[in-house]
Design an enzyme around this catalytic site. Sequence first.
Site, PDB file in Angstrom:
ATOM      1  N   CYS A 141      30.440  -6.579 -43.279  1.00  0.00           N
ATOM      2  CA  CYS A 141      30.345  -6.298 -41.974  1.00  0.00           C
ATOM      3  C   CYS A 141      31.633  -5.316 -41.602  1.00  0.00           C
ATOM      4  CB  CYS A 141      30.444  -7.543 -41.162  1.00  0.00           C
ATOM      5  SG  CYS A 141      32.000  -8.543 -41.558  1.00  0.00           S
ATOM      6  N   HIS A 164      33.873 -11.899 -38.231  1.00  0.00           N
ATOM      7  CA  HIS A 164      32.628 -11.332 -38.332  1.00  0.00           C
ATOM      8  C   HIS A 164      32.677 -10.244 -37.288  1.00  0.00           C
ATOM      9  CE1 HIS A 164      28.633  -9.690 -39.266  1.00  0.00           C
ATOM     10  NE2 HIS A 164      28.243  -9.900 -38.139  1.00  0.00           N
ATOM     11  N   HIS A 177      25.222  -4.219 -37.203  1.00  0.00           N
ATOM     12  CA  HIS A 177      25.922  -4.842 -38.150  1.00  0.00           C
ATOM     13  C   HIS A 177      25.324  -5.132 -39.565  1.00  0.00           C
ATOM     14  CE1 HIS A 177      24.542  -9.053 -37.109  1.00  0.00           C
ATOM     15  NE2 HIS A 177      23.555  -8.353 -36.971  1.00  0.00           N
TER      16      HIS A 177
END
Length: 366
Positions: A279, A327, A339
Amino acid sequence: MGRRRHTVLAAAVTVVCAVTLLGAPGTAFARALPDPAPSASPAPSPSPSVTLAPDKDLQAVRAKLEELYHDAAVATDAYNLAKEKAEKQSAEITDLNRKIADEQRKLDGLKDRAGAAARAQYRTGGLPPEVQLMLGNDPQDFFDGAGRVLQGQRATKGLIEETTRTQQDLKLYADDAADRWQKLEAGRKAKAAAKKRIKERIKEAEQLEATLEKRQRERLAELERQAADQAQSAWLGTGILDELNGKASAAGKKAVEFATAQLGKPYEWGAEGPRTYDCSGLTSQAWSAAGNPVPRTSQQQWRQLKRVDIKDMRPGDLVIYFGDASHVGMYVGDGTIVHAPRPGRTVTLAGAGSMPILGVVRPDAD
């Protein structure tokens, strides 16, 4: 035979769910479906099929998978940070080693000069200037020589001072290098521990998913989509899009273009492209391509970049998720992010509100 097969498969699902849910208190486990009521005429044997576990049990499996992958994401952030520090420390140690080598050569040269001076003094007998005056025939020669002696004395004093400074610098560089080696070793151990934890959590998640039949995995994926859609709908239901009117900066547009060009590429922990990403690897590389480097990890991005209110969010901004900032995705507009989700998935578009938002940061803040 069909009825017996039906009962065995249903019981297998029961065992799978019971094992994978780790005996959590209060969890409802799958049970074999009751036998069908007898009919007047015997029915033909049904074709073999898989009995799906109730949604409440698959939801529990989904929650367990989310926990495992979240733990892997936290460990990935720790791994990436340790890796980044190790690379920086290695470069610093290389620079210190160069300085140590330079100072050592300088010290060797000073020692050679000191030795030459000592040998010259030995050749003159090491006599002080006043004795040389009494023994000499020409006073003017003495005064000329005395001037040279004074110059030599000053040069010798400067040589001693420079040698002392060089020795001190050399010791400081050596001590600094030793300290950085210790930190580098500690960082390597932290990186290795994080790597081990990542692999353990991903393996555990994959083993859990492997216990499910194909139709169960498909249903599980559907439940995940439903949960994400519900979260996104609730987020949009706040009227947030009506407040979002920020326009992307020139650098933000470049970052978005880079990130969206990676759609479909696999997630891989610790990866920064060009074939795979995690990510923060995706977001950091996107902003690097835009000419504005940002910290490597989502947690460092959250700590170091300027925070902006969600209503002021514009394309290119980074949306940080979960309370531990484990994240990150990039906002691309219209309530959407791009993402790299987790192992087994690819870079994709998702609702910005499909996960719990911690906050928003702006890499190119004015």
